[in-house]
Scaffold this motif. Structure first.
Motif, PDB file in Angstrom:
ATOM      1  N   VAL A   1      -1.951   6.369  -0.168  1.00  0.00           N
ATOM      2  CA  VAL A   1      -1.560   6.960  -1.466  1.00  0.00           C
ATOM      3  C   VAL A   1      -2.726   6.967  -2.452  1.00  0.00           C
ATOM      4  O   VAL A   1      -2.524   7.123  -3.650  1.00  0.00           O
ATOM      5  CB  VAL A   1      -0.361   6.201  -2.085  1.00  0.00           C
ATOM      6  CG1 VAL A   1       0.882   6.363  -1.232  1.00  0.00           C
ATOM      7  CG2 VAL A   1      -0.682   4.721  -2.308  1.00  0.00           C
ATOM      8  N   GLU A   2      -3.961   6.836  -1.955  1.00  0.00           N
ATOM      9  CA  GLU A   2      -5.089   6.711  -2.877  1.00  0.00           C
ATOM     10  C   GLU A   2      -5.272   7.944  -3.752  1.00  0.00           C
ATOM     11  O   GLU A   2      -5.840   7.844  -4.852  1.00  0.00           O
ATOM     12  CB  GLU A   2      -6.383   6.401  -2.134  1.00  0.00           C
ATOM     13  CG  GLU A   2      -6.890   7.503  -1.224  1.00  0.00           C
ATOM     14  CD  GLU A   2      -8.264   7.172  -0.656  1.00  0.00           C
ATOM     15  OE1 GLU A   2      -9.273   7.566  -1.291  1.00  0.00           O
ATOM     16  OE2 GLU A   2      -8.337   6.508   0.392  1.00  0.00           O
ATOM     17  N   HIS A   3      -4.783   9.101  -3.309  1.00  0.00           N
ATOM     18  CA  HIS A   3      -4.923  10.316  -4.111  1.00  0.00           C
ATOM     19  C   HIS A   3      -3.613  10.708  -4.811  1.00  0.00           C
ATOM     20  O   HIS A   3      -3.532  11.787  -5.415  1.00  0.00           O
ATOM     21  CB  HIS A   3      -5.408  11.469  -3.233  1.00  0.00           C
ATOM     22  CG  HIS A   3      -6.763  11.228  -2.631  1.00  0.00           C
ATOM     23  ND1 HIS A   3      -7.902  11.016  -3.386  1.00  0.00           N
ATOM     24  CD2 HIS A   3      -7.158  11.117  -1.323  1.00  0.00           C
ATOM     25  CE1 HIS A   3      -8.935  10.816  -2.586  1.00  0.00           C
ATOM     26  NE2 HIS A   3      -8.519  10.868  -1.338  1.00  0.00           N
ATOM     27  N   ALA A   4      -2.618   9.817  -4.758  1.00  0.00           N
ATOM     28  CA  ALA A   4      -1.347  10.060  -5.456  1.00  0.00           C
ATOM     29  C   ALA A   4      -1.476   9.668  -6.926  1.00  0.00           C
ATOM     30  O   ALA A   4      -2.357   8.884  -7.304  1.00  0.00           O
ATOM     31  CB  ALA A   4      -0.228   9.250  -4.800  1.00  0.00           C
ATOM     32  N   TYR A   5      -0.589  10.220  -7.755  1.00  0.00           N
ATOM     33  CA  TYR A   5      -0.559   9.883  -9.179  1.00  0.00           C
ATOM     34  C   TYR A   5       0.525   8.826  -9.417  1.00  0.00           C
ATOM     35  O   TYR A   5       1.475   8.696  -8.630  1.00  0.00           O
ATOM     36  CB  TYR A   5      -0.297  11.141 -10.016  1.00  0.00           C
ATOM     37  CG  TYR A   5      -1.483  12.082 -10.039  1.00  0.00           C
ATOM     38  CD1 TYR A   5      -2.485  11.934 -10.996  1.00  0.00           C
ATOM     39  CD2 TYR A   5      -1.614  13.092  -9.087  1.00  0.00           C
ATOM     40  CE1 TYR A   5      -3.596  12.784 -11.012  1.00  0.00           C
ATOM     41  CE2 TYR A   5      -2.715  13.936  -9.089  1.00  0.00           C
ATOM     42  CZ  TYR A   5      -3.703  13.779 -10.056  1.00  0.00           C
ATOM     43  OH  TYR A   5      -4.797  14.608 -10.061  1.00  0.00           O
ATOM     44  N   PRO A   6       0.411   8.053 -10.494  1.00  0.00           N
ATOM     45  CA  PRO A   6       1.351   6.950 -10.732  1.00  0.00           C
ATOM     46  C   PRO A   6       2.822   7.342 -10.685  1.00  0.00           C
ATOM     47  O   PRO A   6       3.649   6.575 -10.169  1.00  0.00           O
ATOM     48  CB  PRO A   6       0.949   6.454 -12.126  1.00  0.00           C
ATOM     49  CG  PRO A   6      -0.523   6.723 -12.192  1.00  0.00           C
ATOM     50  CD  PRO A   6      -0.699   8.034 -11.474  1.00  0.00           C
ATOM     51  N   ASP A   7       3.169   8.533 -11.204  1.00  0.00           N
ATOM     52  CA  ASP A   7       4.592   8.905 -11.218  1.00  0.00           C
ATOM     53  C   ASP A   7       5.127   9.266  -9.833  1.00  0.00           C
ATOM     54  O   ASP A   7       6.325   9.508  -9.669  1.00  0.00           O
ATOM     55  CB  ASP A   7       4.856  10.047 -12.207  1.00  0.00           C
ATOM     56  CG  ASP A   7       4.125  11.339 -11.848  1.00  0.00           C
ATOM     57  OD1 ASP A   7       3.429  11.364 -10.803  1.00  0.00           O
ATOM     58  OD2 ASP A   7       4.253  12.316 -12.605  1.00  0.00           O
ATOM     59  N   GLU A   8       4.253   9.266  -8.835  1.00  0.00           N
ATOM     60  CA  GLU A   8       4.669   9.501  -7.454  1.00  0.00           C
ATOM     61  C   GLU A   8       4.896   8.187  -6.696  1.00  0.00           C
ATOM     62  O   GLU A   8       5.260   8.213  -5.518  1.00  0.00           O
ATOM     63  CB  GLU A   8       3.612  10.328  -6.718  1.00  0.00           C
ATOM     64  CG  GLU A   8       3.354  11.696  -7.329  1.00  0.00           C
ATOM     65  CD  GLU A   8       2.234  12.439  -6.629  1.00  0.00           C
ATOM     66  OE1 GLU A   8       2.539  13.379  -5.871  1.00  0.00           O
ATOM     67  OE2 GLU A   8       1.052  12.078  -6.840  1.00  0.00           O
ATOM     68  N   LEU A   9       4.685   7.068  -7.356  1.00  0.00           N
ATOM     69  CA  LEU A   9       4.749   5.760  -6.707  1.00  0.00           C
ATOM     70  C   LEU A   9       6.000   4.998  -7.113  1.00  0.00           C
ATOM     71  O   LEU A   9       6.540   5.183  -8.197  1.00  0.00           O
ATOM     72  CB  LEU A   9       3.516   4.921  -7.074  1.00  0.00           C
ATOM     73  CG  LEU A   9       2.140   5.531  -6.804  1.00  0.00           C
ATOM     74  CD1 LEU A   9       1.062   4.577  -7.286  1.00  0.00           C
ATOM     75  CD2 LEU A   9       1.968   5.845  -5.324  1.00  0.00           C
ATOM     76  N   SER A  10       6.421   4.077  -6.241  1.00  0.00           N
ATOM     77  CA  SER A  10       7.511   3.159  -6.573  1.00  0.00           C
ATOM     78  C   SER A  10       6.992   2.090  -7.534  1.00  0.00           C
ATOM     79  O   SER A  10       5.781   1.935  -7.734  1.00  0.00           O
ATOM     80  CB  SER A  10       8.024   2.489  -5.300  1.00  0.00           C
ATOM     81  OG  SER A  10       7.025   1.641  -4.742  1.00  0.00           O
ATOM     82  N   GLY A  11       7.924   1.333  -8.123  1.00  0.00           N
ATOM     83  CA  GLY A  11       7.531   0.267  -9.044  1.00  0.00           C
ATOM     84  C   GLY A  11       6.644  -0.767  -8.385  1.00  0.00           C
ATOM     85  O   GLY A  11       5.650  -1.229  -8.968  1.00  0.00           O
TER      86      GLY A  11
END
Length: 246
Positions: A123-133
């Protein structure tokens, strides 16, 4: 790693000190939890250690030295992850390198290694709102490690997570702890969390006193240890000490 001697502090206009002649020490490599009721001064203690506040009397030493300005001498992680929403995971992680103007390209192999170790490589290229808590907290923790500081102050980093995610974070951190080679001061209201993760627990009383409790549980630890009799006895003793402070 950290030495506090005869620390006294009161907010301006408040005649009653939050701390009065408090002394404590944290050894290199220790995981020490700080607990206490609201108003006991846990976050204030962190602000004093980081240099955001200055004690009225007493000394705070880091690495045995007494720096004139403590700002920037420790890594600090608040309860909210404070990830920048317009930056990807890896861009958030390298933020401390930008602040210190370190050579990012030279650090990229190390950063990729840390991302893999934290379970964030995919997920290194994902944005924060795409991640779980839980994922967001891992990113925030890794960003704190990338400050390069040996002493990390974590202010209720798992406090906003649901119980299942928090349990998963405990298992993850226990599995990772042996390889971190860091010293941690950890604020929590969760007694189970404090016992599970710590080598020692510091109880801050409202009167500005402190009590230290050694956690005599072997490492490496498994999250399932919370069901063992030794763990349950220690929790009861901790609850009794907190009640004695009331």
């Amino acid at each position: 790693m950290l030495s506090i001697e005869n620390l006294t502090y009161a907010f301006d206009g408040n005649a009653r000190p939050i701390f009065q002649k408090v002394s404590m020490a944290v050894k290199a490599g220790e995981f020490v939890s700080v607990i206490g009721e609201s108003g006991s001064g846990k976050s204030t203690l962190f602000k004093l250690i980081t240099g955001l506040l200055e004690p009225h009397t007493g000394e705070i030493r880091i690495h045995g030295a007494h720096p004139g300005n403590r700002l920037g001498n420790v890594g600090y992680m608040p309860q909210k992850d404070l990830l920048l929403p317009w930056r990807t995971v890896i861009e958030n992680v390298i933020l401390p390198l930008e602040v210190t103007k370190e050579n990012r390209q030279r650090k990229i192999p190390e950063i990729h290694e840390w991302l893999a170790r934290f379970g964030l490589a995919d997920v290194e290229h994902a944005y924060p709102d795409e991640l779980s808590g839980g994922m967001r907290q891992r990113v925030a923790f890794l960003r704190t490690i990338m400050t390069g500081k040996d002493l990390l102050l974590l202010d209720e980093p798992f406090g906003a997570l649901d119980s299942l995610t928090k349990r998963n974070m405990h298992s993850w951190l226990l599995g990772l702890w042996g390889n971190l080679q860091k010293t941690v001061l950890f604020i929590t209201h969760d007694l189970e969390e404090a016992i599970l993760l710590s080598d020692r627990i510091i109880l801050l009383g409202k009167s500005g006193t402190i009590k230290e409790i050694k956690v005599n549980l072997p490492r490496p630890r498994d999250a399932e240890i919370i069901y063992q009799s030794e763990f349950i006895v220690m929790r009861k003793e901790l609850e009794r000490l907190i009640q004695d402070e009331n």
